[in-house]
Design a protein around this motif. Structure first.
Motif, PDB file in Angstrom:
ATOM      1  N   PHE A  28       0.517  -1.402  -0.038  1.00  0.00           N
ATOM      2  CA  PHE A  28       0.029  -0.064   0.027  1.00  0.00           C
ATOM      3  C   PHE A  28       0.703   1.092  -0.268  1.00  0.00           C
ATOM      4  N   LYS A  29       0.773   1.970  -1.310  1.00  0.00           N
ATOM      5  CA  LYS A  29       1.439   3.580  -0.902  1.00  0.00           C
ATOM      6  C   LYS A  29       0.124   4.527  -0.172  1.00  0.00           C
ATOM      7  N   ILE A  30       1.518   5.606   0.977  1.00  0.00           N
ATOM      8  CA  ILE A  30       0.318   5.457   1.673  1.00  0.00           C
ATOM      9  C   ILE A  30       0.254   7.611   1.690  1.00  0.00           C
ATOM     10  N   THR A  31      -0.766   7.791   1.732  1.00  0.00           N
ATOM     11  CA  THR A  31      -1.119   9.453   0.650  1.00  0.00           C
ATOM     12  C   THR A  31      -1.613  10.406   1.772  1.00  0.00           C
ATOM     13  N   VAL A  43      -4.135   4.050   8.570  1.00  0.00           N
ATOM     14  CA  VAL A  43      -3.119   4.601   7.926  1.00  0.00           C
ATOM     15  C   VAL A  43      -4.196   4.881   5.960  1.00  0.00           C
ATOM     16  N   ARG A  44      -4.748   6.000   6.131  1.00  0.00           N
ATOM     17  CA  ARG A  44      -4.756   6.545   4.640  1.00  0.00           C
ATOM     18  C   ARG A  44      -3.833   5.849   3.341  1.00  0.00           C
ATOM     19  N   THR A  45      -4.381   4.709   2.724  1.00  0.00           N
ATOM     20  CA  THR A  45      -3.707   4.850   1.225  1.00  0.00           C
ATOM     21  C   THR A  45      -4.144   5.103   0.020  1.00  0.00           C
ATOM     22  N   THR A  46      -3.829   4.783  -0.939  1.00  0.00           N
ATOM     23  CA  THR A  46      -4.685   4.872  -2.396  1.00  0.00           C
ATOM     24  C   THR A  46      -5.333   4.033  -2.516  1.00  0.00           C
ATOM     25  N   GLN A  47      -5.233   2.487  -1.771  1.00  0.00           N
ATOM     26  CA  GLN A  47      -7.246   1.316  -1.963  1.00  0.00           C
ATOM     27  C   GLN A  47      -7.597   2.002  -1.527  1.00  0.00           C
ATOM     28  N   ASP A  49      -8.204   3.129   3.390  1.00  0.00           N
ATOM     29  CA  ASP A  49      -8.315   3.281   5.115  1.00  0.00           C
ATOM     30  C   ASP A  49      -7.855   2.571   5.198  1.00  0.00           C
ATOM     31  N   CYS A  73       5.683   3.234   1.137  1.00  0.00           N
ATOM     32  CA  CYS A  73       5.114   2.511   0.891  1.00  0.00           C
ATOM     33  C   CYS A  73       4.700   1.371   2.443  1.00  0.00           C
ATOM     34  N   CYS A 106       6.735  -1.072  -4.560  1.00  0.00           N
ATOM     35  CA  CYS A 106       6.145   0.730  -4.041  1.00  0.00           C
ATOM     36  C   CYS A 106       6.110   1.330  -5.512  1.00  0.00           C
TER      37      CYS A 106
END
Length: 118
Positions: A28-31, A43-47, A49, A73, A106
């Motif tokens: 997951f990539k962190i936004t 944790v908010r990610t591109t896919q 929370d 990531c 990543c």
């Protein structure tokens, strides 16, 4: 007699392998910077929370999650899929690993245009 002995040896060799858990790794990539409350770390990610229970995390995992920054990531290795809770996903059993941005896994994850630092 030899066939029965061969079958017995084969079953005994395969039996320990069937007890292993299959671990699935997701990247997951962190936004946004992770947020913490009394019960969960979000944790908010591109896919979407990700939610991790504070009680189930070790101190090392909590420090890793708090140290994540946008565009970094997180690799989550888990034997089970995430459970959907509203608009977030919760992992029950998970092993966490921070990944560098240069890691090929990543770099494959696409990043949105807007990133917010907190």
């Amino acid at each position: 007699m030899k066939n029965n002995l061969f079958i017995l040896v084969a079953v005994l060799a395969i039996l320990p392998l069937s007890a292993c858990k299959m671990m699935k790794t997701q990247v997951f990539k962190i936004t946004y910077s992770p947020t913490t409350d009394r019960q969960d770390v979000r944790v908010r990610t591109t896919q979407g929370d990700l939610l991790f229970s504070v009680r189930e995390l070790t101190a090392k995992d909590q420090a890793l999650l708090r140290g994540l920054r946008p565009s970094e990531c997180l690799a989550v290795k888990s034997p089970t899929n995430a459970v959907a809770e509203g608009n977030a996903y919760r992992f029950r059993e998970a092993q966490l690993k921070q990944m560098v941005q240069a890691d090929p896994a990543c770099r494959k994850v696409k990043m949105p245009n807007r990133i917010t630092w907190r």
